[in-house]
Each structure stands twice: as structure tokens, then as C-alpha cells.
Write an enzyme that holds these catalytic residues in place. Structure first.
Site, PDB file in Angstrom:
ATOM      1  N   SER A   1      44.009  42.528  39.554  1.00 13.77           N
ATOM      2  CA  SER A   1      43.434  41.245  38.898  1.00 13.77           C
ATOM      3  C   SER A   1      43.699  41.054  37.715  1.00 13.77           C
ATOM      4  O   SER A   1      43.578  41.794  37.009  1.00 13.77           O
ATOM      5  CB  SER A   1      42.250  41.177  39.474  1.00 13.77           C
ATOM      6  OG  SER A   1      41.606  39.886  39.280  1.00 13.77           O
TER       7      SER A   1
ATOM      8  N   GLU B   1      35.943  35.314  44.171  1.00  9.20           N
ATOM      9  CA  GLU B   1      36.640  34.408  43.454  1.00  9.20           C
ATOM     10  C   GLU B   1      36.777  32.729  44.071  1.00  9.20           C
ATOM     11  O   GLU B   1      36.330  31.942  43.214  1.00  9.20           O
ATOM     12  CB  GLU B   1      37.927  34.731  43.018  1.00  9.20           C
ATOM     13  CG  GLU B   1      39.058  34.047  42.339  1.00  9.20           C
ATOM     14  CD  GLU B   1      40.528  34.635  42.348  1.00  9.20           C
ATOM     15  OE1 GLU B   1      40.667  35.766  41.660  1.00  9.20           O
ATOM     16  OE2 GLU B   1      41.489  33.941  42.510  1.00  9.20           O
TER      17      GLU B   1
ATOM     18  N   HIS C   1      37.009  40.811  46.051  1.00  9.02           N
ATOM     19  CA  HIS C   1      37.289  40.436  44.736  1.00  9.02           C
ATOM     20  C   HIS C   1      37.570  38.963  44.806  1.00  9.02           C
ATOM     21  O   HIS C   1      37.059  37.749  44.231  1.00  9.02           O
ATOM     22  CB  HIS C   1      38.144  41.085  43.831  1.00  9.02           C
ATOM     23  CG  HIS C   1      38.431  40.453  42.321  1.00  9.02           C
ATOM     24  ND1 HIS C   1      39.408  39.473  42.505  1.00  9.02           N
ATOM     25  CD2 HIS C   1      38.050  40.539  41.165  1.00  9.02           C
ATOM     26  CE1 HIS C   1      39.540  38.771  41.319  1.00  9.02           C
ATOM     27  NE2 HIS C   1      38.774  39.670  40.412  1.00  9.02           N
ATOM     28  N   ASN C   2      38.758  38.629  45.513  1.00  9.46           N
ATOM     29  CA  ASN C   2      39.294  37.399  45.802  1.00  9.46           C
ATOM     30  C   ASN C   2      38.322  36.400  46.460  1.00  9.46           C
ATOM     31  O   ASN C   2      38.240  35.084  46.012  1.00  9.46           O
ATOM     32  CB  ASN C   2      40.652  37.293  46.280  1.00  9.46           C
ATOM     33  CG  ASN C   2      41.859  37.651  45.248  1.00  9.46           C
ATOM     34  OD1 ASN C   2      41.539  38.497  44.426  1.00  9.46           O
ATOM     35  ND2 ASN C   2      43.003  37.195  45.625  1.00  9.46           N
TER      36      ASN C   2
ATOM     37  N   LYS D   1      39.910  44.609  46.419  1.00  8.89           N
ATOM     38  CA  LYS D   1      40.634  43.451  45.650  1.00  8.89           C
ATOM     39  C   LYS D   1      40.605  42.145  46.546  1.00  8.89           C
ATOM     40  O   LYS D   1      40.251  41.232  45.933  1.00  8.89           O
ATOM     41  CB  LYS D   1      42.170  43.914  45.557  1.00  8.89           C
ATOM     42  CG  LYS D   1      42.686  42.744  45.083  1.00  8.89           C
ATOM     43  CD  LYS D   1      42.460  42.250  43.711  1.00  8.89           C
ATOM     44  CE  LYS D   1      42.829  40.746  43.171  1.00  8.89           C
ATOM     45  NZ  LYS D   1      43.816  39.998  43.224  1.00  8.89           N
TER      46      LYS D   1
HETATM   47  C1  6PG Z   1      43.507  37.907  40.578  1.00 10.66           C
HETATM   48  C2  6PG Z   1      43.667  36.356  41.726  1.00 10.66           C
HETATM   49  C3  6PG Z   1      45.235  36.488  42.133  1.00 10.66           C
HETATM   50  C4  6PG Z   1      45.352  35.628  43.249  1.00 10.66           C
HETATM   51  C5  6PG Z   1      45.243  34.177  42.537  1.00 10.66           C
HETATM   52  C6  6PG Z   1      45.789  33.134  43.548  1.00 10.66           C
HETATM   53  O1  6PG Z   1      42.548  38.418  40.943  1.00 10.66           O
HETATM   54  O2  6PG Z   1      44.360  38.044  39.626  1.00 10.66           O
HETATM   55  O3  6PG Z   1      42.830  36.805  42.490  1.00 10.66           O
HETATM   56  O4  6PG Z   1      45.305  37.952  42.877  1.00 10.66           O
HETATM   57  O5  6PG Z   1      46.512  35.489  44.122  1.00 10.66           O
HETATM   58  O6  6PG Z   1      44.115  33.828  41.963  1.00 10.66           O
HETATM   59  O7  6PG Z   1      44.826  33.092  44.911  1.00 10.66           O
HETATM   60  P1  6PG Z   1      44.992  31.798  45.734  1.00 10.66           P
HETATM   61  O8  6PG Z   1      46.400  31.010  45.801  1.00 10.66           O
HETATM   62  O9  6PG Z   1      44.598  32.469  47.177  1.00 10.66           O
HETATM   63  O10 6PG Z   1      44.056  30.871  45.164  1.00 10.66           O
END
Ligand code: 6PG
Length: 481
Positions: free
Chosen positions: A128, A189, A185-186, A182
Site C-alpha cells: 500500500s 480506506e 486495509h482497502n 491488504k
Molecule cells: C493502496 C490503495 C491501492 C488501491 C487504490 C485504488 O493501499 O495503495 O488501496 O491499493 O488500488 O487506492 O483503489 P480503488 O480504485 O478501488 O479506489
């Protein structure tokens, strides 16, 4: 052979990782399907460290010292499978293939099993921090065997971000554990981003504030317990002015949020594990609704009625309300993390992963998109065992939520009266209230299920499974077991 590590796939992320590895003194073999990308990397950055460019995959593998360690950063799905197989065909037992893409954890489990059967190691590693993170120090979440970590660990530690001097990487657990973490994590996010967006919406539409003014506020908020990368970049986005029109950038961007699928996976997985990640789910659905363009266009045509948007507020009340929003954001954010960690611990039970949640919180303190000051407190809460059942039970967070919950409730009721949707704010509060309710209306649902489908129920005062003969006169209850 001279390279101690190799990178396959030199698009933005792969090239950044390769350069980061070279900056840290590794000798990096690099390979890309089209050699032009390899050439570009060497032309532009070849003097930054030791690279060994390879024209063919055979050359690439031959240039690696044993145990050969190759990171692949290619498109998810079939291209990843093809590359893993092609590498495995050229490698020998003991060698290590590392997939640093955003793979679905079940694919990683499948691949790990197949590669292990061939005597090689396969490590699914979540990375990430975007392109900049990959170049300057990402947060890394590797799964796979402990044995592979012996070789890989020091290399990843050298390139990862550092938080208070500690590398933001740890061996998460076997097979798919790294990609699972991970994925969550997303999910967090998504929740965090949507919460910030809802706060913005409330100030913009509810209080009639200008983007730059809201940007200033986020800058201030970044000095509080909300201090985080996402708050920081939000201020930057809100201050940004569109060159073409001179308007605030945010006003010229189409309001259709994209997504690549990790948020959806987080929710799908949570559903199958039976873990309510309500905030994350609402965040995914909010992106979904934003992108239902035809439906929204039709809704605009239909002129669906609602309250008028801007309700002028006296200055003092306005200040207090803004403060409420900040506190509500904090409380909802705690819920998002509580739900995410809950999903990780349930998956760990399901898949037999030995995941140290405190360590996960620690490696998220730097490099990754959700890096935030309060992850220090989260890691302490897991270290002490106080958050073992839920983050919301750790005294620090329990107190934090109790302190701000009045603000949280005020914000949501105001938003409802303004007619501004707050899906993640409200679902996070509903989760908290559901959790603390001694009795839930689920008893009624059990009654309904038993009536229409003889689905049985349990009693509060006697063990066993019961069914009521609803159609009979006198409605007798029978104990089934
Ligand atoms: C990270 C992000 C990354 C992710 C983008 C876009 O941890 O660096 O989570 O892995 O791919 O942020 O995600 P989306 O297109 O689903 O918003």
C-alpha cells in the site's frame, strides 16, 4: 548470477519498487514483457543503483542469486497466473515468487498451494501507498511460509516505510493472509474516504461553506486526533483550483466514484464470514450509487422532493456544529477500524492464520493510504489485549466514543433534517447502538421465522430448540431438542 532480487512488470508500481530496491543497495534484475519499458527504466534511472536488465524471462531468472527471489507486479487475474507459471517453470525448489499486486486472497491461496507443491515458495504480498509509496517506502503485508520470510524479510524491511524507526512490514501469516489483510486495509480506506466525503458534503451543502474554507478546516483537523494521510490529501484536493476554468477543482470533477474491486471483496468476504462491516459496505454502496448515472439522471428529472439544503445558522452554532462533525468523524472512523479488525480476526480463525493484530496496526502507521496517528493507540490496544474482542472495548477507544457520542448523534440527526445522506456516519452509529443494546428486535424476527417457516427459536429461560404450533388452537410450544 548477481542480482539478489528481481522485479517482473515495470509499469508505474513495478518500476517504483525496482528503483526503491536499488536505492537500498539491492542488485535488482528487471524484466518487462515489452523490452521498451525496461529500457526506459534503465535510461531514466539506471544510475540510481544496480540494475540487471533482462530481455527474456530466462535471462532474468539466470541473473538471480539463489534462493532466487522474484517480485511480480503485473495485471491481476490471468496475466498474474501466466507469469507465476512461466517463472515457476524456470525456477528451482527453494526459490521464491512474490506477487505484490492487489490479488484476491483466495487466488493467492490457490496459487500458493500449487507453487508449494512444486517445491517453490509463493508469497502474496499486499503493498500500500500508491506509486510514491512504492518508490519511497510502502507498507507491506506479505503472507506465505515462514521460511520464505527469512530471505524476503530483510529485503522488504529495507524498502518499506518506517514508523518511529520500525519497518512497516511484518510476516502476516501463511498463504493468503497478507493479501487478506491488504484487502481489509482497502475496505477501511473506502470507509475512511467516504466519512471524509460525508463531512465535506455536510459542510458544503449543509453550511454553504466554500471548498477552500473546508480545506482550511481539514488542515486544522489534521493537527488533532484525526491526523492522517487521507485528511492531509483531502485538504490539498479541496484547495486545488482548476487551471482551465479557475473554479475549485472539486466542482469540475464528475461525481462518479470509481473502484477496482478490493472494497467489494472486503464486503463479500465479510458477508460469507458473517461479520457485519456495515461502514465499509455502505462506503462501497455509496460509490455504487454515485455511479448509477442513468438512475440519478432520472431522479433529477423526477425532481424527488426533500428539505431545502442550506439552513443558515448563527456563527456560534455553526462553530459548534463543525466541531460536532469532527468528533462524529472520529467516532465513525473508530467503528470502521473495529469492523475491519473484526473481519481479520474472524478470517484468521476460519483459515488458521496466526495474525498479530497489534503488528498489523503497527505496519499501517507508515507508508499506506490509511496511515494515521491513532494507529499508535490501536496497536497499543491490541498489544495489551484490551481490544482482543473489539477495538470498541479498549478503554482508550471506549472513552473516546463515549465522549463524542452526543456530537455524533447531533450530526446525524441534523444531516437527516437537511436531507444530506450520511450512509457511513449513520450505519457506524447504528452498529455501535446495536452492539450496546442488551436486547435486539431479533427476537421478533425469530418469532416471524418460526411462524411462517417452522424455523425454530431458542428461549431465554431454558436451553434447547423450540417450535410453536402457531396454527393450532392454544398455540402449543414443543421442544425439539
Ligand atoms: C493502496 C490503495 C491501492 C488501491 C487504490 C485504488 O493501499 O495503495 O488501496 O491499493 O488500488 O487506492 O483503489 P480503488 O480504485 O478501488 O479506489
Amino acid at each position: 548470477a548477481q542480482a539478489n532480487i528481481g522485479v517482473v512488470g515495470l509499469a508505474a508500481m513495478g518500476a517504483s519498487l525496482a528503483r526503491n530496491l536499488a536505492h537500498k543497495g539491492n542488485t535488482v534484475a528487471v524484466y518487462n514483457r515489452h523490452y521498451s519499458r525496461t529500457e526506459t527504466l534503465i535510461d531514466k534511472h539506471g544510475d540510481e543503483g544496480k540494475f540487471v536488465p533482462a530481455k527474456t524471462l530466462e535471462e532474468f531468472v539466470a541473473s538471480l542469486t539463489k534462493p532466487r527471489t522474484a517480485i511480480i507486479m503485473v495485471k491481476a487475474g490471468e496475466p498474474t497466473d501466466d507469469m507465476i507459471n512461466a517463472l515457476a517453470d524456470l525456477m528451482e525448489p527453494g526459490d521464491i515468487i512474490v506477487d505484490c499486486g492487489n490479488a484476491y486472497y483466495k487466488d493467492t491461496m490457490r496459487r500458493e498451494k500449487a507453487i508449494r507443491a512444486r517445491g517453490l515458495h509463493f508469497v502474496g504480498c499486499g503493498v500500500s501507498g500508491g506509486e510514491e509509496g512504492a518508490l519511497k517506502g510502502p507498507s507491506m503485508m506479505p503472507g506465505g511460509t515462514k521460511e520464505s520470510w527469512k530471505t524476503l524479510g530483510p529485503i522488504l524491511e529495507s524498502i518499506s516505510a518506517k514508523a518511529e524507526g520500525e519497518p512497516c512490514v511484518t510476516h502476516i501469516g501463511s498463504d493468503g493472509a497478507g493479501h487478506f489483510v491488504k484487502m481489509v486495509h482497502n475496505g477501511i480506506e473506502y470507509s475512511d474516504m467516504q466519512l471524509i466525503a460525508e463531512s465535506y458534503d455536510l459542510m458544503r451543502r449543509g453550511l454553504g461553506m466554500e471548498p477552500s474554507e473546508i480545506g482550511d478546516l481539514f488542515e486544522e483537523w489534521n493537527k488533532t486526533e484525526l491526523n492522517s494521510y487521507l485528511i492531509e490529501i483531502t485538504a490539498e484536493v479541496l484547495h486545488h483550483v482548476d487551471k482551465k476554468t479557475g473554479k475549485p477543482f472539486i466542482d469540475v470533477v464528475l461525481d462518479h466514484a470509481g473502484m477496482k474491486g478490493t472494497g467489494t471483496w472486503t464486503v463479500q468476504t465479510a458477508l460469507s464470514l458473517g461479520v457485519p462491516v456495515t461502514g465499509i459496505a455502505e462506503a462501497v454502496f455509496a460509490r455504487g450509487l454515485s455511479s448509477q448515472t442513468e438512475l440519478r439522471a432520472e431522479a433529477a428529472k423526477q425532481g424527488l422532493e426533500g428539505p431545502s439544503e442550506v439552513v443558515p445558522m448563527p456563527l456560534e452554532e455553526r462553530q459548534a456544529f463543525i466541531n460536532d462533525i469532527r468528533e462524529a468523524l472520529y467516532a465513525s472512523k473508530i467503528v470502521a477500524y473495529a469492523q475491519g479488525f473484526n473481519e481479520i480476526s474472524e478470517a484468521a480463525k476460519e483459515y488458521g492464520w496466526d495474525i498479530d493484530l497489534a503488528a498489523v496496526a503497527r505496519i499501517w502507521r507508515g507508508g499506506c493510504i490509511i496511515r494515521a496517528q491513532f494507529l499508535n493507540r490501536i496497536s497499543e490496544a491490541f498489544e495489551s489485549g484490551e481490544a482482543n474482542v473489539s477495538l470498541l472495548f479498549a478503554p482508550y477507544f471506549k472513552d473516546a466514543v463515549e465522549t463524542v457520542q452526543r456530537s455524533w448523534r447531533r450530526v446525524i440527526s441534523r444531516a437527516i433534517s437537511f436531507g444530506i445522506p450520511m450512509p457511513v456516519f449513520s450505519s457506524s452509529l447504528a452498529y455501535y447502538d446495536g452492539l450496546r443494546s442488551k436486547r435486539l428486535p431479533a427476537a421478533l424476527i425469530q418469532g416471524q421465522r418460526d411462524l411462517f417457516g417452522a424455523h425454530t427459536y431458542q428461549r431465554v429461560d431454558e436451553p434447547g430448540v423450540f417450535h410453536t404450533l402457531w396454527t393450532e388452537e392454544g398455540q402449543e410450544e414443543i421442544k425439539q431438542s
